[in-house]
Design an enzyme around this catalytic site. Structure first.
Site, PDB file in Angstrom:
ATOM      1  N   GLY A 227       8.688  34.768 -53.475  1.00 37.64           N
ATOM      2  CA  GLY A 227       8.670  34.143 -52.158  1.00 37.64           C
ATOM      3  C   GLY A 227       7.720  34.856 -51.210  1.00 37.64           C
ATOM      4  N   GLN A 228       7.559  34.295 -50.027  1.00 37.11           N
ATOM      5  CA  GLN A 228       6.593  34.849 -49.081  1.00 37.11           C
ATOM      6  C   GLN A 228       6.917  36.298 -48.703  1.00 37.11           C
ATOM      7  OE1 GLN A 228       4.713  32.058 -46.116  1.00 37.11           O
ATOM      8  NE2 GLN A 228       6.682  31.033 -46.352  1.00 37.11           N
TER       9      GLN A 228
ATOM     10  N   ASP B 237      20.139  35.386 -60.523  1.00 38.42           N
ATOM     11  CA  ASP B 237      20.119  34.019 -60.021  1.00 38.42           C
ATOM     12  C   ASP B 237      21.155  33.888 -58.911  1.00 38.42           C
ATOM     13  OD1 ASP B 237      20.170  31.295 -59.579  1.00 38.42           O
ATOM     14  OD2 ASP B 237      20.047  30.781 -61.701  1.00 38.42           O
ATOM     15  N   LEU B 238      20.715  33.500 -57.715  1.00 39.52           N
ATOM     16  CA  LEU B 238      21.632  33.414 -56.585  1.00 39.52           C
ATOM     17  C   LEU B 238      22.637  32.273 -56.723  1.00 39.52           C
ATOM     18  CD1 LEU B 238      19.517  35.419 -55.404  1.00 39.52           C
ATOM     19  CD2 LEU B 238      20.019  34.424 -53.170  1.00 39.52           C
TER      20      LEU B 238
ATOM     21  N   ALA C  92      16.419  33.086 -51.040  1.00 38.84           N
ATOM     22  CA  ALA C  92      17.251  32.105 -50.340  1.00 38.84           C
ATOM     23  C   ALA C  92      16.928  30.702 -50.811  1.00 38.84           C
ATOM     24  CB  ALA C  92      17.027  32.193 -48.824  1.00 38.84           C
TER      25      ALA C  92
ATOM     26  N   THR D 211      15.530  27.593 -49.456  1.00 38.21           N
ATOM     27  CA  THR D 211      14.697  27.302 -48.287  1.00 38.21           C
ATOM     28  C   THR D 211      14.274  25.836 -48.197  1.00 38.21           C
ATOM     29  OG1 THR D 211      12.724  27.989 -49.510  1.00 38.21           O
ATOM     30  CG2 THR D 211      13.818  29.653 -48.132  1.00 38.21           C
TER      31      THR D 211
ATOM     32  N   THR E 175      17.923  33.070 -40.105  1.00 34.26           N
ATOM     33  CA  THR E 175      17.036  32.062 -39.542  1.00 34.26           C
ATOM     34  C   THR E 175      17.437  31.631 -38.139  1.00 34.26           C
ATOM     35  OG1 THR E 175      16.278  29.767 -39.858  1.00 34.26           O
ATOM     36  CG2 THR E 175      18.453  30.317 -40.685  1.00 34.26           C
TER      37      THR E 175
ATOM     38  N   TYR F  15      21.135  23.385 -44.029  1.00 36.04           N
ATOM     39  CA  TYR F  15      20.491  24.684 -44.257  1.00 36.04           C
ATOM     40  C   TYR F  15      20.993  25.712 -43.247  1.00 36.04           C
ATOM     41  CZ  TYR F  15      16.826  28.240 -43.960  1.00 36.04           C
ATOM     42  OH  TYR F  15      16.148  29.429 -43.894  1.00 36.04           O
TER      43      TYR F  15
ATOM     44  N   LYS G 188      23.082  29.242 -44.010  1.00 37.37           N
ATOM     45  CA  LYS G 188      22.624  30.572 -43.607  1.00 37.37           C
ATOM     46  C   LYS G 188      23.660  31.239 -42.692  1.00 37.37           C
ATOM     47  CE  LYS G 188      19.122  32.268 -44.436  1.00 37.37           C
ATOM     48  NZ  LYS G 188      18.751  33.189 -45.562  1.00 37.37           N
TER      49      LYS G 188
END
Length: 282
Positions: free
Chosen positions: A10-11, A32-33, A56, A58, A97, A121, A125
Site C-alpha cells: 500500500g501507499q 491476512d486481515l 486496511a 480502503t 481516517t 468504510y 474504521k
C-alpha cells in the site's frame, strides 16, 4: 527498535519500506486481515518492539455492499492486533481516517470531537479505533486524509491519467480537506512508534497536509505542476454521485500532534511536485 508493519504494498507501507527497510513487513501472504486471530498470532511470533498497522480495507464504495467484510478488516483485525500488543507490552500505531466524522460545518475537526460516519468504510474504521482503545494497549490512533504518492491507486495518479485523455474534467469542489503525502504519514508513524516506546501517552491524533483545498483545487495544482493544459470545472457533490457518501468537511485540526510530538503538517503542494517528478521518471 524492531518494528512490525502490517501491510507491504500500500501507499504508506511502501513509504515505510523506504524509510525503515530494517522493519518486518507482513503482506497478505503472511498476515491476512480477514483472519484477525492470525494477525494476533503474527505479533506474538515476531515479538517486536512496536507495531504499525498500515493495512486496511480502503475500497470505500465497495464497503457499502460488503460492510461485514470491511468490519472484519478495519474493525476486528486492529482489535486483535491491539490485544496481542497489550499482552506483550508493545505499542501500536493504528492509521485511521477523517471519514469517522460526518462532514458537516467548516471548522477543522479536533481529535476529541464527536464522530458520526456517513458511510460503511467510516463505520468500519471507527470500530477499529474503539477496539484499539478498549484493548489496553499503548497506542496512537492517527487519523489522516486524502493520501497520495507515486504508487498505488490515488487521486493524483487518476487525474494525470484522465488529464492525458481529456482536455477538461469536472471535479467536485465542495468537499474540503487536506491532501496528505504518504511519505509524511510513514515518517509520522515511525516517530510515534519510537515516542510510545519512550513513554509517550496513548491517544488519538490528526495528521493532514496543508493548506486546505477542494478536490477541484487539488486537481488544478496537479495539472499546473505537471505542465498539463487540462482545465477543471467545479461541480457540487450531488453532480458526481457515488455509492458511498463522502463528508463535505474533511478538515483536520492537527495542532495537538504538533504540540505533543513536534510533528507538523506537511505542505502537500511541495510533496505533490516531488511525486509528479517521481512519476515522470518512472
Amino acid at each position: 527498535m524492531t518494528v512490525l508493519v502490517f501491510g507491504s504494498t500500500g501507499q504508506v507501507a511502501t513509504e515505510l519500506r523506504r524509510q525503515a527497510p530494517e522493519a518486518v513487513f507482513l503482506g497478505r501472504d503472511r498476515a491476512d486481515l480477514t483472519d484477525p486471530a492470525a494477525c494476533a498470532a503474527a505479533i506474538r511470533a515476531a515479538n517486536p518492539t512496536a507495531v504499525i498497522n498500515a493495512a486496511a480495507w480502503t475500497a470505500v464504495d465497495r464497503a457499502e455492499t460488503e460492510e461485514a467484510a470491511a468490519q472484519v478488516v478495519n474493525g476486528a483485525a486492529p482489535g486483535a492486533m491491539a490485544r496481542a500488543c497489550a499482552d506483550l507490552g508493545v505499542p501500536l500505531v493504528q492509521i485511521s481516517t477523517d471519514y469517522v466524522f460526518g462532514g458537516s460545518g467548516t471548522a477543522p475537526r479536533r481529535p476529541e470531537d464527536p464522530v458520526s460516519p456517513v458511510n460503511a468504510y467510516g463505520r468500519s474504521k471507527w470500530a477499529g479505533e474503539e477496539a484499539v482503545r478498549a484493548s489496553g494497549a499503548t497506542h496512537v490512533i492517527l487519523r489522516t486524509s486524502w493520501v497520495f504518492s507515486a504508487h498505488g491507486a490515488n487521486f493524483v495518479k487518476t487525474m494525470l491519467r484522465l488529464g492525458a485523455e481529456r482536455p477538461a474534467l469536472r471535479i467536485v469542489a465542495d468537499q474540503i480537506g487536506g491532501p496528505t503525502p504518504a511519505d509524511a504519514i510513514a515518517a509520522a508513524c515511525l516517530r510515534l512508534a519510537a515516542a510510545l516506546r519512550e513513554g509517550a501517552r496513548s491517544g488519538t491524533h490528526h495528521f493532514a497536509g496543508a493548506p486546505e483545498t477542494s478536490w477541484a483545487g487539488f486537481a488544478r495544482e496537479t495539472f499546473r505542476i505537471a505542465g498539463m493544459p487540462t482545465t477543471v470545472e467545479d461541480i457540487p457533490t450531488e453532480a458526481f454521485p457515488t455509492p458511498a457518501r463522502r463528508p463535505l468537511n474533511s478538515r483536520l485540526d492537527c495542532s495537538a500532534l504538533a504540540a505533543d510530538f513536534g510533528i507538523t503538517q506537511p505542505d502537500w503542494r511541495a510533496a505533490l511536485a516531488q511525486v509528479i517528478t517521481e512519476l515522470k521518471g518512472a
